[in-house]
Write a protein that holds these residues in place. Structure first.
Motif, short mmCIF file in Angstrom:
data_model
loop_
_atom_site.label_atom_id
_atom_site.label_comp_id
_atom_site.label_asym_id
_atom_site.label_seq_id
_atom_site.Cartn_x
_atom_site.Cartn_y
_atom_site.Cartn_z
N SER A 1 -14.07 -22.32 -2.67
CA SER A 1 -14.48 -20.96 -2.36
C SER A 1 -15.99 -20.94 -2.35
CB SER A 1 -13.94 -20.01 -3.44
OG SER A 1 -14.45 -18.71 -3.25
N VAL A 2 -16.56 -20.41 -1.29
CA VAL A 2 -18.01 -20.36 -1.18
C VAL A 2 -18.40 -18.96 -0.73
CG1 VAL A 2 -17.99 -21.32 1.17
CG2 VAL A 2 -20.05 -21.51 -0.22
N ALA A 3 -19.40 -18.40 -1.40
CA ALA A 3 -19.84 -17.05 -1.07
C ALA A 3 -21.31 -16.89 -1.40
CB ALA A 3 -19.02 -16.02 -1.86
N PRO A 4 -22.00 -16.08 -0.60
CA PRO A 4 -23.41 -15.81 -0.88
C PRO A 4 -23.56 -14.71 -1.91
CG PRO A 4 -22.79 -14.61 1.06
CD PRO A 4 -21.57 -15.40 0.62
N ILE B 1 -16.56 -23.73 10.32
CA ILE B 1 -16.95 -25.14 10.17
C ILE B 1 -15.76 -25.98 9.73
CG2 ILE B 1 -18.32 -26.70 8.72
CD1 ILE B 1 -20.58 -24.57 9.00
N VAL B 2 -14.99 -25.49 8.78
CA VAL B 2 -13.81 -26.22 8.32
C VAL B 2 -12.83 -26.43 9.46
CG1 VAL B 2 -11.80 -26.13 6.80
CG2 VAL B 2 -14.05 -25.45 5.92
N ARG B 3 -12.53 -25.38 10.18
CA ARG B 3 -11.55 -25.47 11.28
C ARG B 3 -12.03 -26.38 12.40
NH1 ARG B 3 -9.13 -19.29 11.29
NH2 ARG B 3 -8.14 -19.49 9.25
N GLU B 4 -13.31 -26.35 12.68
CA GLU B 4 -13.86 -27.21 13.73
C GLU B 4 -13.95 -28.67 13.30
OE1 GLU B 4 -17.53 -25.31 14.82
OE2 GLU B 4 -16.50 -23.76 16.00
N SER B 5 -13.79 -28.95 12.01
CA SER B 5 -13.88 -30.34 11.52
C SER B 5 -12.73 -31.20 12.00
CB SER B 5 -13.91 -30.35 9.99
OG SER B 5 -12.61 -30.09 9.45
N SER C 1 -6.53 -15.84 0.89
CA SER C 1 -7.47 -14.79 0.50
C SER C 1 -8.46 -15.23 -0.57
CB SER C 1 -6.71 -13.55 0.01
OG SER C 1 -5.93 -13.88 -1.11
N MET C 2 -8.22 -16.34 -1.23
CA MET C 2 -9.09 -16.79 -2.32
C MET C 2 -9.81 -18.11 -2.04
SD MET C 2 -8.96 -14.53 -4.77
CE MET C 2 -9.50 -15.44 -6.18
N PHE C 3 -9.15 -19.05 -1.37
CA PHE C 3 -9.69 -20.39 -1.20
C PHE C 3 -9.39 -20.93 0.19
CE2 PHE C 3 -9.31 -20.19 -5.79
CZ PHE C 3 -10.45 -20.83 -6.23
N THR C 4 -10.16 -21.91 0.59
CA THR C 4 -9.84 -22.75 1.73
C THR C 4 -9.56 -24.13 1.17
OG1 THR C 4 -11.16 -21.50 3.31
CG2 THR C 4 -10.74 -23.81 3.84
N THR C 5 -8.44 -24.72 1.58
CA THR C 5 -8.07 -26.06 1.14
C THR C 5 -8.20 -26.98 2.34
OG1 THR C 5 -6.53 -25.14 -0.47
CG2 THR C 5 -6.27 -27.47 0.06
N ILE C 6 -8.79 -28.13 2.10
CA ILE C 6 -9.03 -29.12 3.15
C ILE C 6 -8.53 -30.47 2.66
CG2 ILE C 6 -11.40 -29.46 2.37
CD1 ILE C 6 -12.21 -29.83 5.29
N GLU C 7 -7.98 -31.27 3.57
CA GLU C 7 -7.43 -32.58 3.21
C GLU C 7 -8.14 -33.68 3.99
OE1 GLU C 7 -3.16 -34.82 2.62
OE2 GLU C 7 -3.22 -33.06 3.90
N GLY C 8 -8.45 -34.77 3.28
CA GLY C 8 -9.07 -35.92 3.92
C GLY C 8 -9.61 -36.87 2.88
N GLU C 9 -10.46 -37.77 3.33
CA GLU C 9 -11.10 -38.73 2.45
C GLU C 9 -12.36 -38.10 1.84
OE1 GLU C 9 -9.77 -41.70 1.71
OE2 GLU C 9 -8.08 -41.17 3.01
N TRP C 10 -12.80 -38.67 0.70
CA TRP C 10 -13.95 -38.15 -0.03
C TRP C 10 -15.11 -37.75 0.88
CZ3 TRP C 10 -15.20 -36.92 -4.99
CH2 TRP C 10 -14.35 -37.35 -6.01
N ASP C 11 -15.64 -38.72 1.60
CA ASP C 11 -16.86 -38.50 2.36
C ASP C 11 -16.70 -37.44 3.43
OD1 ASP C 11 -18.17 -40.36 0.79
OD2 ASP C 11 -17.95 -42.00 2.24
N GLU C 12 -15.56 -37.45 4.13
CA GLU C 12 -15.39 -36.47 5.20
C GLU C 12 -15.15 -35.07 4.65
OE1 GLU C 12 -12.26 -38.08 7.63
OE2 GLU C 12 -10.75 -37.85 6.08
N VAL C 13 -14.39 -34.95 3.58
CA VAL C 13 -14.12 -33.63 2.99
C VAL C 13 -15.42 -33.03 2.44
CG1 VAL C 13 -12.99 -32.46 1.06
CG2 VAL C 13 -11.68 -34.03 2.50
N ALA D 1 -18.49 -33.74 3.20
CA ALA D 1 -19.45 -33.45 4.27
C ALA D 1 -19.16 -32.07 4.87
CB ALA D 1 -19.40 -34.54 5.34
N VAL D 2 -17.88 -31.77 5.06
CA VAL D 2 -17.49 -30.46 5.61
C VAL D 2 -17.84 -29.36 4.62
CG1 VAL D 2 -15.55 -29.04 6.38
CG2 VAL D 2 -15.71 -31.42 7.12
N ILE D 3 -17.55 -29.58 3.34
CA ILE D 3 -17.86 -28.57 2.33
C ILE D 3 -19.36 -28.34 2.25
CG2 ILE D 3 -17.80 -28.06 -0.14
CD1 ILE D 3 -15.03 -29.49 -0.18
N LYS D 4 -20.14 -29.40 2.35
CA LYS D 4 -21.61 -29.26 2.34
C LYS D 4 -22.07 -28.43 3.53
CE LYS D 4 -25.88 -31.96 2.29
NZ LYS D 4 -26.54 -32.04 3.58
#
Length: 102
Positions: free
Chosen positions: A6-9, A29-33, A41-53, A55-58
């Motif tokens: 979860s990320v928010a300003p 950005i997550v969807r385009e990855s 409504s609370m979180f976005t969950t993403i699946e992949g390897e360490w570096d790729e996940v 990088a998207v979160i960053k």
């Protein structure tokens, strides 16, 4: 691995506290990855390897940073080497267990 985040300003200047535009920038950005993902409504969950996940979160976190003077980031990870498709498989196992209970 699965990472729910979860990320928010903050410091947005919006009197109503709304952050939907910032969250939309992150989710875009997550969807385009191209990585498997799910947003609720609370979180976005993403699946992949360490570096790729991460990088998207960053990138998603940096996009949110444009909407405020600070960014809050919450992460929860399920690290299970050798498994893929767990974004849906975990839910399938849960549904099966619920059906067997009834």
């Amino acid at each position: 691995m699965l990472v729910a985040f979860s990320v928010a300003p903050s410091g947005t200047g919006n009197s109503d506290g709304s952050v939907h535009d910032a969250v939309a920038a992150a989710v875009r950005i997550v969807r385009e990855s191209g990585l498997p993902n799910r947003t609720d409504s609370m979180f976005t969950t993403i699946e992949g390897e360490w570096d790729e996940v991460f990088a998207v979160i960053k990138d998603a976190t940096e996009a949110v940073g444009a909407y405020g003077s600070r960014v809050s980031l919450v992460l929860k990870a399920d690290i299970r080497p050798g498994y893929t498709g767990e974004l849906t498989a975990k839910l399938d196992r849960l549904d099966a267990a619920l059906e067997n209970d009834g």
